[in-house]
Design an enzyme around this catalytic site. Structure first.
Site, PDB file in Angstrom:
ATOM      1  N   THR A 389      44.480  30.003  38.800  1.00 44.84           N
ATOM      2  CA  THR A 389      44.880  31.302  38.254  1.00 44.84           C
ATOM      3  C   THR A 389      44.921  31.190  36.733  1.00 44.84           C
ATOM      4  OG1 THR A 389      46.110  31.773  40.255  1.00 44.84           O
ATOM      5  CG2 THR A 389      46.681  33.110  38.373  1.00 44.84           C
ATOM      6  N   ASN A 409      43.159  33.034  43.524  1.00 46.56           N
ATOM      7  CA  ASN A 409      44.108  32.314  44.371  1.00 46.56           C
ATOM      8  C   ASN A 409      43.902  30.806  44.201  1.00 46.56           C
ATOM      9  OD1 ASN A 409      46.336  32.074  45.925  1.00 46.56           O
ATOM     10  ND2 ASN A 409      45.255  32.190  47.866  1.00 46.56           N
ATOM     11  N   ASP A 431      47.463  34.969  50.663  1.00 46.40           N
ATOM     12  CA  ASP A 431      48.775  35.377  50.131  1.00 46.40           C
ATOM     13  C   ASP A 431      49.510  36.313  51.085  1.00 46.40           C
ATOM     14  OD1 ASP A 431      48.837  33.855  47.853  1.00 46.40           O
ATOM     15  OD2 ASP A 431      48.238  35.454  46.489  1.00 46.40           O
ATOM     16  N   SER A 461      53.039  36.526  43.254  1.00 45.08           N
ATOM     17  CA  SER A 461      54.150  36.033  42.424  1.00 45.08           C
ATOM     18  C   SER A 461      53.864  36.212  40.943  1.00 45.08           C
ATOM     19  CB  SER A 461      54.392  34.541  42.690  1.00 45.08           C
ATOM     20  OG  SER A 461      54.724  34.317  44.030  1.00 45.08           O
TER      21      SER A 461
HETATM   22  O1  DON Z   1      49.222  36.062  43.461  1.00 47.59           O
HETATM   23  C1  DON Z   1      49.760  34.975  43.637  1.00 47.59           C
HETATM   24  O2  DON Z   1      50.956  34.803  43.626  1.00 47.59           O
HETATM   25  C2  DON Z   1      48.873  33.758  43.834  1.00 47.59           C
HETATM   26  N1  DON Z   1      47.597  34.157  44.393  1.00 47.59           N
HETATM   27  C3  DON Z   1      48.716  33.072  42.528  1.00 47.59           C
HETATM   28  C4  DON Z   1      48.004  31.774  42.725  1.00 47.59           C
HETATM   29  C5  DON Z   1      48.255  30.806  41.686  1.00 47.59           C
HETATM   30  O3  DON Z   1      48.966  31.003  40.723  1.00 47.59           O
HETATM   31  C6  DON Z   1      47.506  29.545  41.925  1.00 47.59           C
HETATM   32  N2  DON Z   1      48.251  28.426  41.658  1.00 47.59           N
HETATM   33  N3  DON Z   1      47.995  27.437  42.290  1.00 47.59           N
END
Ligand code: DON
Length: 578
Positions: A389, A409, A431, A461
């Site tokens: 991300t 993701n 997610d 998140s």
């Molecule tokens: O939207 C989210 O919370 C996650 N898809 C974010 C993923 C993320 O920060 C990846 N870290 N490993």
């Protein structure tokens, strides 16, 4: 009471999945214990604009567009598009995210929800086998894991409604980077190493990112001609042309040939949504953050509200950490229980962000011992996410601001590439809660509120945030999955304690997310006395050899206009002031 439990294998496994670059060698751990220092960053009084992003070329792309007469919103389009090229593990056209905007002219704050949505053919049991159990990794490694992308629509909306330049001009640096190439940086190299075996067997990927099947050395020029063509087509026909017409047809055909279920109707139905950001007060500061379908703003505000019941300035360092961790435990319990897409389920935002509700939660925090997560009313298990991300923060010379967190993701999303487009396919469907109480790929659980439904947006998140005091404003955010809310919470507290941007991004991190009931600490985050003291309070302390997150901070002093900006030393990013 001292709790000593075996750490859940899931948590350790999940950390192993994420971000090889953040796994430190023994020598590095020792060095990290000695100090975590940010890259040197200037605090500059001459002030036209500041950008902090996860990659030097992306920061440069934003500055180029500002110099050409663009505002922060044009720069945001340029940075987002460039990040998709130079940091394709972190975000890209096939992904989504949230852009938090502040327009100086009229003081308007707005959140652009460019989160992916479930395809029309999705259903709540699509990742379960006939016995009702999740099929391992199906939501992560297959094209079924891909949500309908939001990033192009988000950029289109930002450009058209808030920008000043034609979107094609803001896309130009990204096109150049894709067509002419960029030098391979350590972080992308490490992400490629982690996927090397799979990518070597995928000609579409290997052609662009490998040399004779091997990961190239640092500095080798990476060119992505297919992605350049896709970006050129968007520049010519408009960013919205991603969703209908020739490109959309090719994308849908490509995804279906990989086993996906997207349709042209799904793409045509996608909309980026303008939502009212969540706004709250903490210690005289105004907090502006992302509403559902992100859990970020609710979690941040709930955490700050809980902490407002304590005088953090008057307690010792150990008690301060204990109180913040106990707040994190409680806000993450509520995230797991109540949050989902507000267009599909009723989310009790007002209750969760109310100071009265927080006062009740604060009353259950004891200064002398922990309340184990199992004793909080709640559900299932959760675990950690790593540094894929991306986030960037911008303030321009007019005072316009952007905090944007964007994602595929996992690293490179599913790792699948849509043939001929240069785009990695996101695996954002992971997610969702594929079964109530059953952990997803990173061990996060959810309930009904975050169950899969056609057209629904999966809970996030991501926490792009503005923190405003009478004297200063901070634009902040980070990747890191379930770690994000806590990172932004600590950044907010550090900012309000007067820390610099470099200190905020450089501070060693600790984290708690309700379940597993573990206090995680980066190397160097706890002194020996703090570790012993926290264990004596009942915390199960896990100190690994990993660091997490990639915070990007821009601060501006209101009176002088002076900027202070820093990119997280854990990543390859750069903060620049011009
Ligand atoms: O939207 C989210 O919370 C996650 N898809 C974010 C993923 C993320 O920060 C990846 N870290 N490993």
């Amino acid at each position: 009471m001292i709790l000593r439990r075996r750490l859940p294998a899931l948590l350790l496994g999940a950390l192993g999945v994420c971000g090889a670059v953040n796994v430190l060698s023994a020598a590095e751990v020792a060095a990290a214990r000695a100090s975590v220092t940010a890259k040197p960053v200037a605090t500059v009084a001459a002030h036209h604009a500041a950008i902090a992003s996860a990659h030097p070329e992306a920061t440069a792309a934003g500055l180029e567009v500002l110099r050409a007469g663009g505002n922060a919103f044009d720069a945001a389009v340029a940075v987002a598009a460039a990040l998709g090229v130079v940091d394709p593990a972190g975000s890209g056209l096939s992904g989504g995210g949230f852009f938090l905007l502040h327009r100086a002219r009229d003081g308007k704050d707005i959140l652009i929800d460019a989160r992916e949505m479930a395809p029309g053919a999705a259903n709540r049991d699509m990742f379960l086998d006939s016995a009702g159990n999740p099929v391992p990794r199906l939501s992560m490694d297959s094209a079924l894991g891909a949500g309908i992308p939001g990033e192009p629509a988000g950029m289109a909306l930002v450009a058209a409604r808030y920008g000043r330049l034609p979107a094609a001009q803001s896309l130009a640096p990204a096109i150049r980077l894709a067509r002419q190439g960029f030098a391979l940086t350590p972080r992308l190299r490490a992400e490629l190493e982690a996927r090397q075996r799979k990518f070597a067997d995928t000609p579409d990927v290997a052609r662009n990112f490998l040399r004779n099947g091997a990961v190239p050395e640092l500095g080798v020029i990476i060119r992505q001609p297919e992605l350049a063509s896709t970006l050129e087509s968007l520049a010519k026909n408009g960013l919205d042309s991603f969703y209908r017409g020739e490109l959309a047809r090719r994308v849908v055909a490509g995804v279906r040939s990989l086993g996906g279920i997207w349709t042209e109707q799904d793409l045509a139905a996608y909309r980026a949504i303008e939502r009212e950001p969540l706004v709250a007060q903490y210690r005289g500061a105004r907090i502006v953050s992302a509403p559902p379908p992100s859990s970020g703003g609710v979690g941040l505000i709930e955490g700050l509200n809980i902490l407002s019941n304590f005088d953090l300035g008057a307690v010792d360092a150990l008690t301060r950490k204990h109180l913040i961790i106990e707040s994190e435990r409680r806000l993450h319990r509520d995230r797991a229980m109540y949050l989902g897409d507000p267009d599909f389920v009723s989310v009790p935002v007002a209750r969760l962000t109310s100071p009265d509700y927080a006062a009740g939660l604060a009353a259950s925090i004891h200064s002398a011992h922990v309340l184990p997560s199992a004793n909080l009313p709640g559900i299932g298990a959760g675990a950690a996410q790593g540094p894929q991300t991306t986030h960037f923060s911008i303030i321009d010379g007019e005072g316009n601001r952007v905090a944007a967190t964007l994602t595929l993701n996992f690293s490179f999303g599913s790792g699948l590439m849509v043939s001929g487009t240069g785009m990695f396919l996101n695996n954002e469907m992971d997610d969702f809660s594929m079964k109530p109480g059953v952990p997803n790929g990173y061990g996060l659980v959810g309930q009904e509120a975050n169950a899969i439904a056609p057209g629904k947006r999966m809970l996030s998140s991501m926490t792009p945030t503005f923190v405003e005091t009478p004297d200063k404003v901070m634009v902040v955010g980070s990747p890191g999955g379930s770690f994000i809310i806590g990172m932004v919470l600590f950044a907010t507290l550090d900012f309000l304690d007067g820390r610099s941007a470099a200190q905020i991004v450089g501070a060693p991190r600790i984290h708690h997310q309700y379940l597993p009931d573990v206090l995680m600490a980066e190397p160097g985050a706890l002194t020996d006395a703090e570790r012993t003291g926290l264990q004596a309070l009942g915390h199960t302390v896990q100190e690994g050899n990993r660091r997490w997150g990639n915070l990007q901070v821009v601060i501006q002093e209101r009176a002088s206009g002076a900027f202070d900006a820093a990119a997280d030393p854990r990543g390859d990013g750069v903060a620049k002031i011009q």
